[in-house]
Design a protein around this motif. Structure first.
Motif, PDB file in Angstrom:
ATOM      1  N   THR A  21     -24.695 -38.333  44.959  1.00 60.84           N
ATOM      2  CA  THR A  21     -25.835 -37.816  45.720  1.00 60.84           C
ATOM      3  C   THR A  21     -25.489 -37.740  47.209  1.00 60.84           C
ATOM      4  N   ASP A  22     -26.374 -37.131  47.961  1.00 57.23           N
ATOM      5  CA  ASP A  22     -26.206 -36.999  49.406  1.00 57.23           C
ATOM      6  C   ASP A  22     -27.365 -37.719  50.087  1.00 57.23           C
ATOM      7  N   TYR A  23     -27.310 -39.053  50.069  1.00 58.13           N
ATOM      8  CA  TYR A  23     -28.356 -39.882  50.647  1.00 58.13           C
ATOM      9  C   TYR A  23     -27.822 -40.551  51.907  1.00 58.13           C
ATOM     10  N   VAL A  24     -28.504 -40.337  53.017  1.00 56.61           N
ATOM     11  CA  VAL A  24     -28.067 -40.813  54.331  1.00 56.61           C
ATOM     12  C   VAL A  24     -29.023 -41.890  54.828  1.00 56.61           C
ATOM     13  N   SER A  25     -28.477 -42.965  55.406  1.00 55.50           N
ATOM     14  CA  SER A  25     -29.305 -44.040  55.953  1.00 55.50           C
ATOM     15  C   SER A  25     -29.119 -44.126  57.462  1.00 55.50           C
ATOM     16  N   VAL A  26     -30.234 -44.104  58.196  1.00 56.07           N
ATOM     17  CA  VAL A  26     -30.182 -44.179  59.655  1.00 56.07           C
ATOM     18  C   VAL A  26     -30.933 -45.419  60.134  1.00 56.07           C
ATOM     19  N   MET A  27     -30.448 -45.995  61.231  1.00 56.39           N
ATOM     20  CA  MET A  27     -31.012 -47.237  61.759  1.00 56.39           C
ATOM     21  C   MET A  27     -31.574 -47.008  63.160  1.00 56.39           C
ATOM     22  N   PRO A  28     -32.858 -46.687  63.263  1.00 57.37           N
ATOM     23  CA  PRO A  28     -33.460 -46.508  64.590  1.00 57.37           C
ATOM     24  C   PRO A  28     -33.662 -47.856  65.280  1.00 57.37           C
ATOM     25  N   THR A  29     -33.545 -47.850  66.593  1.00 58.77           N
ATOM     26  CA  THR A  29     -33.908 -49.021  67.371  1.00 58.77           C
ATOM     27  C   THR A  29     -35.428 -49.051  67.534  1.00 58.77           C
ATOM     28  N   ASN A  30     -35.953 -49.911  68.407  1.00 56.94           N
ATOM     29  CA  ASN A  30     -37.405 -50.048  68.586  1.00 56.94           C
ATOM     30  C   ASN A  30     -38.030 -48.723  69.016  1.00 56.94           C
ATOM     31  N   LEU A  31     -39.032 -48.283  68.277  1.00 57.74           N
ATOM     32  CA  LEU A  31     -39.675 -46.998  68.533  1.00 57.74           C
ATOM     33  C   LEU A  31     -41.002 -47.164  69.257  1.00 57.74           C
ATOM     34  N   TYR A  32     -41.401 -46.107  69.957  1.00 60.70           N
ATOM     35  CA  TYR A  32     -42.731 -46.056  70.568  1.00 60.70           C
ATOM     36  C   TYR A  32     -43.107 -44.587  70.723  1.00 60.70           C
ATOM     37  N   GLY A  33     -44.403 -44.326  70.940  1.00 59.39           N
ATOM     38  CA  GLY A  33     -44.846 -42.955  71.128  1.00 59.39           C
ATOM     39  C   GLY A  33     -46.173 -42.672  70.439  1.00 59.39           C
ATOM     40  N   PRO A  34     -46.529 -41.393  70.282  1.00 61.46           N
ATOM     41  CA  PRO A  34     -47.791 -41.020  69.630  1.00 61.46           C
ATOM     42  C   PRO A  34     -47.879 -41.588  68.216  1.00 61.46           C
ATOM     43  N   ASN A  35     -49.084 -41.980  67.829  1.00 64.38           N
ATOM     44  CA  ASN A  35     -49.363 -42.557  66.507  1.00 64.38           C
ATOM     45  C   ASN A  35     -48.759 -43.942  66.320  1.00 64.38           C
ATOM     46  N   ASP A  36     -48.487 -44.629  67.428  1.00 65.72           N
ATOM     47  CA  ASP A  36     -48.018 -46.006  67.350  1.00 65.72           C
ATOM     48  C   ASP A  36     -49.169 -46.900  66.894  1.00 65.72           C
ATOM     49  N   ASN A  37     -48.830 -48.126  66.530  1.00 67.71           N
ATOM     50  CA  ASN A  37     -49.816 -49.121  66.119  1.00 67.71           C
ATOM     51  C   ASN A  37     -50.132 -50.013  67.320  1.00 67.71           C
ATOM     52  N   PHE A  38     -51.406 -50.038  67.722  1.00 69.77           N
ATOM     53  CA  PHE A  38     -51.799 -50.819  68.890  1.00 69.77           C
ATOM     54  C   PHE A  38     -52.607 -52.061  68.522  1.00 69.77           C
ATOM     55  N   ASP A  39     -52.623 -52.431  67.253  1.00 65.63           N
ATOM     56  CA  ASP A  39     -53.320 -53.645  66.820  1.00 65.63           C
ATOM     57  C   ASP A  39     -52.521 -54.861  67.290  1.00 65.63           C
ATOM     58  N   LEU A  40     -53.156 -55.751  68.037  1.00 69.48           N
ATOM     59  CA  LEU A  40     -52.426 -56.856  68.647  1.00 69.48           C
ATOM     60  C   LEU A  40     -51.882 -57.857  67.633  1.00 69.48           C
ATOM     61  N   GLN A  41     -52.401 -57.849  66.422  1.00 64.92           N
ATOM     62  CA  GLN A  41     -51.908 -58.771  65.396  1.00 64.92           C
ATOM     63  C   GLN A  41     -50.712 -58.218  64.633  1.00 64.92           C
TER      64      GLN A  41
END
Length: 314
Positions: free
Chosen positions: A157-177
């Protein structure tokens, strides 16, 4: 990917998935398939197989996952391990069973050992102990990487795995917990300013260093790699630079316009001392990040204010 190719983005309402949909639409892709978690529970194998049988997607971006910060990982280890194992196994198996041409699995840089040398190179995977505060999530992601690798080796198969670092931007989660550090700080400083609080409390010492990648840069990298990279070796996605949490807090304070004191609760855990990824591989493939941190944080704060005014975060 051809413009008419059918593309399934799993997790399209999340931070990463929504950015990938925006990037695909910008490139002219119109045959994009999405489902909310209510419409399709990816933990349900029968439902996932039914969906793939009906839709027959050619390309799959697997951005769906249960995610969260230190508090959430510590509180719900069963959910972070069990749910993520089910989601990724069901989608990867169904992609194979129903003939998808290519799949991209989004992992996380938390897969690397806690005390691995910096910056984090792809080959450091499985060379040491993980950071305990997010070990269940990291183990699930490592299992996903290895499952993609196994399918490639056993079935071609042609399955690729990518490792993003810490993300931020629109549609982020702002729940403090359950949110990560950058959106949590944006909300804390915003609310402190609005209520004229004399101080903002931050977990830990402020000394750990973190790298932050705007979700739109991530999406650009994912589409680039889907079109230009094949192989079982994982690929880091990052900016190649990091910032101390103390400096990030001060930057956010300035952007928000908060003038009070920043207090550090040193009884709380810092987590991994540093987490900077080596981006040599993706840079040599021809991609690099383009959104400066301050510009990205300003746009993220503008999005938060617009959304918060309409639909206050719990």
């Amino acid at each position: 990917m051809e413009l008419q190719s059918k593309i399934y983005v799993a997790g399209h309402r999340g931070l990463a998935g929504s950015a990938i949909v925006r990037r695909l639409e910008k490139a002219g892709h119109e045959n994009i398939v999405t489902r909310t978690s209510k419409e399709l529970d990816l933990r349900d194998k029968t439902a996932v197989y039914r969906f793939f049988a009906e839709q027959q997607p050619e390309y799959v971006f697997l951005a769906a996952a249960r995610v969260g910060g230190i508090v959430a990982n510590h509180t719900y280890p069963v959910d972070f391990l069990g749910d993520n194992l089910k989601i990724q196994t069901n989608v990867i198996e169904a992609a194979y069973e129903f003939g998808a041409k290519k799949l991209m699995f989004l992992g996380s840089t938390c897969i690397y050992p806690k005390l691995a040398p910096q910056p984090l190179k792809e080959e450091y995977l499985l060379t040491g102990a993980l950071e305990p505060t997010n070990e269940p999530y990291a183990i699930a992601k490592i299992a996903g990487i290895k499952l993609c690798e196994a399918y490639n080796r056993q079935f071609g198969t042609d399955y690729v795995s990518v490792m993003p670092t810490n993300l931020y931007g629109p549609n982020d989660n702002f729940d403090l917990q359950s949110s990560h550090v950058l959106p949590a700080l944006l909300r804390k400083f915003h609310e402190a300013k609005e209520s004229s609080k004399p101080s903002v409390e931050i977990w830990g010492t402020g000394t750990p260093r973190r790298e932050f990648l705007h979700a739109d840069d991530l999406a650009d990298a994912c589409v680039f790699l889907m079109n230009n990279y094949s192989g079982s070796e994982i690929v880091n996605i990052g900016v190649g630079d990091d910032i101390a949490i103390k400096d990030l807090a001060e930057l956010i304070g300035r952007i928000v316009g908060y003038e009070g004191e920043i207090v550090y609760d040193t009884t709380k855990p810092d987590g991994t001392p540093r987490k900077l990824v080596d981006t040599t591989k993706i840079n040599e493939l021809g991609w690099s990040a383009s959104i400066p941190l301050e510009d990205g944080v300003r746009s993220a704060y503008a999005w938060f204010k617009e959304q918060y005014a309409v639909n206050p975060v719990n």
